[in-house]
Design a protein around this motif. Sequence first.
Motif, PDB file in Angstrom:
ATOM      1  N   ARG A   1       0.867  -1.167   0.000  1.00 56.26           N
ATOM      2  CA  ARG A   1       0.000   0.000   0.000  1.00 56.26           C
ATOM      3  C   ARG A   1       0.910   1.225   0.000  1.00 56.26           C
ATOM      4  NH1 ARG A   1      -2.795  -3.669  -0.903  1.00 56.26           N
ATOM      5  NH2 ARG A   1      -4.849  -4.199  -0.046  1.00 56.26           N
ATOM      6  N   SER A   2       0.356   2.402  -0.136  1.00 53.18           N
ATOM      7  CA  SER A   2       1.187   3.604  -0.118  1.00 53.18           C
ATOM      8  C   SER A   2       0.488   4.709   0.664  1.00 53.18           C
ATOM      9  CB  SER A   2       1.509   4.086  -1.532  1.00 53.18           C
ATOM     10  OG  SER A   2       0.321   4.465  -2.212  1.00 53.18           O
ATOM     11  N   ILE A   3       1.285   5.632   1.162  1.00 56.94           N
ATOM     12  CA  ILE A   3       0.783   6.787   1.886  1.00 56.94           C
ATOM     13  C   ILE A   3       1.566   8.003   1.419  1.00 56.94           C
ATOM     14  CG2 ILE A   3       2.373   6.379   3.816  1.00 56.94           C
ATOM     15  CD1 ILE A   3       0.284   7.591   5.680  1.00 56.94           C
ATOM     16  N   VAL A   4       0.889   9.132   1.298  1.00 52.92           N
ATOM     17  CA  VAL A   4       1.528  10.375   0.865  1.00 52.92           C
ATOM     18  C   VAL A   4       1.644  11.307   2.061  1.00 52.92           C
ATOM     19  CG1 VAL A   4       1.414  12.357  -0.677  1.00 52.92           C
ATOM     20  CG2 VAL A   4       0.561  10.128  -1.449  1.00 52.92           C
ATOM     21  N   LEU A   5       2.866  11.704   2.378  1.00 56.83           N
ATOM     22  CA  LEU A   5       3.112  12.740   3.376  1.00 56.83           C
ATOM     23  C   LEU A   5       3.342  14.038   2.606  1.00 56.83           C
ATOM     24  CD1 LEU A   5       5.474  10.873   5.882  1.00 56.83           C
ATOM     25  CD2 LEU A   5       2.979  10.915   5.780  1.00 56.83           C
TER      26      LEU A   5
ATOM     27  N   GLN B   1      -0.944  16.367  11.478  1.00 55.39           N
ATOM     28  CA  GLN B   1      -1.510  15.883  10.222  1.00 55.39           C
ATOM     29  C   GLN B   1      -0.856  14.574   9.789  1.00 55.39           C
ATOM     30  OE1 GLN B   1      -0.761  19.813   8.389  1.00 55.39           O
ATOM     31  NE2 GLN B   1      -2.855  19.709   7.605  1.00 55.39           N
ATOM     32  N   VAL B   2       0.436  14.443  10.042  1.00 55.47           N
ATOM     33  CA  VAL B   2       1.132  13.194   9.721  1.00 55.47           C
ATOM     34  C   VAL B   2       0.539  12.046  10.524  1.00 55.47           C
ATOM     35  CG1 VAL B   2       3.333  11.964   9.876  1.00 55.47           C
ATOM     36  CG2 VAL B   2       3.276  14.323   9.047  1.00 55.47           C
ATOM     37  N   ARG B   3       0.361  12.245  11.817  1.00 54.29           N
ATOM     38  CA  ARG B   3      -0.167  11.186  12.678  1.00 54.29           C
ATOM     39  C   ARG B   3      -1.600  10.831  12.286  1.00 54.29           C
ATOM     40  NH1 ARG B   3       2.358  10.899  18.647  1.00 54.29           N
ATOM     41  NH2 ARG B   3       1.690   8.781  18.217  1.00 54.29           N
ATOM     42  N   ALA B   4      -2.373  11.824  11.881  1.00 59.12           N
ATOM     43  CA  ALA B   4      -3.748  11.559  11.437  1.00 59.12           C
ATOM     44  C   ALA B   4      -3.746  10.719  10.166  1.00 59.12           C
ATOM     45  CB  ALA B   4      -4.493  12.870  11.205  1.00 59.12           C
ATOM     46  N   ALA B   5      -2.827  11.007   9.248  1.00 55.70           N
ATOM     47  CA  ALA B   5      -2.737  10.237   8.005  1.00 55.70           C
ATOM     48  C   ALA B   5      -2.294   8.800   8.291  1.00 55.70           C
ATOM     49  CB  ALA B   5      -1.759  10.908   7.043  1.00 55.70           C
ATOM     50  N   LEU B   6      -1.361   8.620   9.203  1.00 56.00           N
ATOM     51  CA  LEU B   6      -0.920   7.274   9.565  1.00 56.00           C
ATOM     52  C   LEU B   6      -2.075   6.477  10.158  1.00 56.00           C
ATOM     53  CD1 LEU B   6       2.549   8.011  11.234  1.00 56.00           C
ATOM     54  CD2 LEU B   6       2.140   7.069   8.957  1.00 56.00           C
ATOM     55  N   ALA B   7      -2.880   7.121  10.977  1.00 56.86           N
ATOM     56  CA  ALA B   7      -3.996   6.434  11.624  1.00 56.86           C
ATOM     57  C   ALA B   7      -5.035   5.963  10.607  1.00 56.86           C
ATOM     58  CB  ALA B   7      -4.653   7.352  12.656  1.00 56.86           C
ATOM     59  N   LYS B   8      -5.155   6.685   9.485  1.00 50.34           N
ATOM     60  CA  LYS B   8      -6.138   6.336   8.462  1.00 50.34           C
ATOM     61  C   LYS B   8      -5.569   5.417   7.376  1.00 50.34           C
ATOM     62  CE  LYS B   8      -8.602  10.746   8.925  1.00 50.34           C
ATOM     63  NZ  LYS B   8      -8.937  12.023   8.237  1.00 50.34           N
ATOM     64  N   ALA B   9      -4.262   5.209   7.372  1.00 54.99           N
ATOM     65  CA  ALA B   9      -3.627   4.444   6.297  1.00 54.99           C
ATOM     66  C   ALA B   9      -4.113   2.997   6.301  1.00 54.99           C
ATOM     67  CB  ALA B   9      -2.111   4.492   6.442  1.00 54.99           C
ATOM     68  N   GLU B  10      -4.370   2.487   5.125  1.00 57.50           N
ATOM     69  CA  GLU B  10      -4.892   1.130   4.971  1.00 57.50           C
ATOM     70  C   GLU B  10      -3.814   0.088   5.272  1.00 57.50           C
ATOM     71  OE1 GLU B  10      -7.095  -1.589   1.521  1.00 57.50           O
ATOM     72  OE2 GLU B  10      -6.084   0.285   1.003  1.00 57.50           O
TER      73      GLU B  10
ATOM     74  N   PRO C   1       8.582  14.836   3.314  1.00 57.13           N
ATOM     75  CA  PRO C   1       7.309  14.634   2.611  1.00 57.13           C
ATOM     76  C   PRO C   1       7.528  13.924   1.273  1.00 57.13           C
ATOM     77  CG  PRO C   1       8.032  16.920   2.402  1.00 57.13           C
ATOM     78  CD  PRO C   1       8.985  16.253   3.354  1.00 57.13           C
ATOM     79  N   ASP C   2       6.847  12.793   1.114  1.00 53.55           N
ATOM     80  CA  ASP C   2       7.033  11.980  -0.088  1.00 53.55           C
ATOM     81  C   ASP C   2       5.949  10.905  -0.096  1.00 53.55           C
ATOM     82  OD1 ASP C   2       8.099  11.026  -2.434  1.00 53.55           O
ATOM     83  OD2 ASP C   2      10.105  10.677  -1.644  1.00 53.55           O
ATOM     84  N   THR C   3       5.924  10.098  -1.153  1.00 48.31           N
ATOM     85  CA  THR C   3       5.040   8.929  -1.213  1.00 48.31           C
ATOM     86  C   THR C   3       5.821   7.715  -0.735  1.00 48.31           C
ATOM     87  OG1 THR C   3       3.770   9.840  -3.056  1.00 48.31           O
ATOM     88  CG2 THR C   3       3.621   7.468  -2.688  1.00 48.31           C
ATOM     89  N   TYR C   4       5.297   7.035   0.262  1.00 52.23           N
ATOM     90  CA  TYR C   4       5.972   5.878   0.850  1.00 52.23           C
ATOM     91  C   TYR C   4       5.133   4.624   0.628  1.00 52.23           C
ATOM     92  CZ  TYR C   4       9.027   9.259   3.078  1.00 52.23           C
ATOM     93  OH  TYR C   4       9.937  10.268   3.303  1.00 52.23           O
ATOM     94  N   THR C   5       5.768   3.612   0.038  1.00 51.86           N
ATOM     95  CA  THR C   5       5.125   2.320  -0.155  1.00 51.86           C
ATOM     96  C   THR C   5       5.506   1.407   1.006  1.00 51.86           C
ATOM     97  OG1 THR C   5       5.221   2.577  -2.553  1.00 51.86           O
ATOM     98  CG2 THR C   5       4.895   0.351  -1.710  1.00 51.86           C
ATOM     99  N   TYR C   6       4.549   0.633   1.468  1.00 48.57           N
ATOM    100  CA  TYR C   6       4.816  -0.261   2.596  1.00 48.57           C
ATOM    101  C   TYR C   6       4.083  -1.587   2.405  1.00 48.57           C
ATOM    102  CZ  TYR C   6       0.220   1.500   4.074  1.00 48.57           C
ATOM    103  OH  TYR C   6      -1.111   1.839   4.123  1.00 48.57           O
ATOM    104  N   SER C   7       4.615  -2.625   3.028  1.00 49.40           N
ATOM    105  CA  SER C   7       3.978  -3.932   2.989  1.00 49.40           C
ATOM    106  C   SER C   7       2.772  -3.944   3.910  1.00 49.40           C
ATOM    107  CB  SER C   7       4.963  -5.024   3.426  1.00 49.40           C
ATOM    108  OG  SER C   7       6.089  -5.044   2.591  1.00 49.40           O
TER     109      SER C   7
END
Length: 331
Positions: free
Chosen positions: A108-112, A120-129, A160-166
């Motif tokens: 999956r990926s997340i954009v910071l 805002q970073v912590r909120a995005a992490l909490a919502k990340a699939e 700030p970047d797009t991060y892909t994660y397992s």
Amino acid sequence: MRRFFLTLFLLASLAVLAAGAAALWWVHRPIALPAPQVDLSIEPGTTPRGVAQAVAATGAGVHPQLLYWWFRFSGQDRQIRAGSYELEAGLTPRTLLAVLVRGEEATRSIVLVEGWNFRQVRAALAKAEMLRPDSAGLPDEQLMQQLGRPGVAPEGRFFPDTYTYSKNSSDVALLQRAMRAMDRKLEAAWAARADDLPLKSADEALILASIVEKETGRAADRAEIAGVFANRLRIGMPLQTDPSVIYGLGEKFDGNLRRRDLQADTPWNTYTRPGLPPTPIAMPGKAALLAAVQPARHRSLYFVARGDGTSHFSESLDQHNRAVNKYQRGQ
């Protein structure tokens, strides 16, 4: 007797051919799955037999012993990699093995986003699939200690970047990657700094870059605005930047910056306190980092937004007041 053995040989040969054809058909036959997508987790150290059993345990319609023998027969059984995988419709024993050997994990990926603050970073992490929330509930101080930076404020420390994660990987591990990325970008920017820069350290450059990031999103204006702040720092003039005041207000800011807010003293109020604020106020991108260490050379001490995304720069307060009347008040 010779005819008997010949017949027996032919029958055995036919049986071998039939078995080979059946095996060839089986490895190319799609595996029945209980859902369009099925999660498969292979832990480090799992044996090939254990991998076959894990596949069957997902509800996939495949006999684990047959799958294990296919792994062995392929000669790639010891090349299977641990990880989190998604089994999808149409997958065959052959393509399954290829996925496991190549380690094609489900990601999956997340954009910071540039200019985000750490809330805002912590909120995005909490919502990340499918990102494991290991940082949830941890105070910022404890989280930074886990990241190996005890006593360091988290603001602005992540690139700030797009991060892909397992799938099911830790959000702390993702933050570690983002922090190391910022370390590299900041180190490179600081190494390329101008000779007469009025900054004492890379940390100060990070703070200034975060202000530049929040002051403009227009590429052409970043170095110009950084030049204004560099000029003010050289002569000891307060930075008087609204974004830092807003940051100091925190969640109390309602979207309308008032005169009383500019007068309310906080560590980030650059109207009431000289010099740089104590921490960054956001995540700066690469362009803002470079602008902070290579500011434009000019004599301007003021700037005002024109209303079209650009800024007007002035050398004197009188010029600035006229520009404010023109662009902000329409006079």
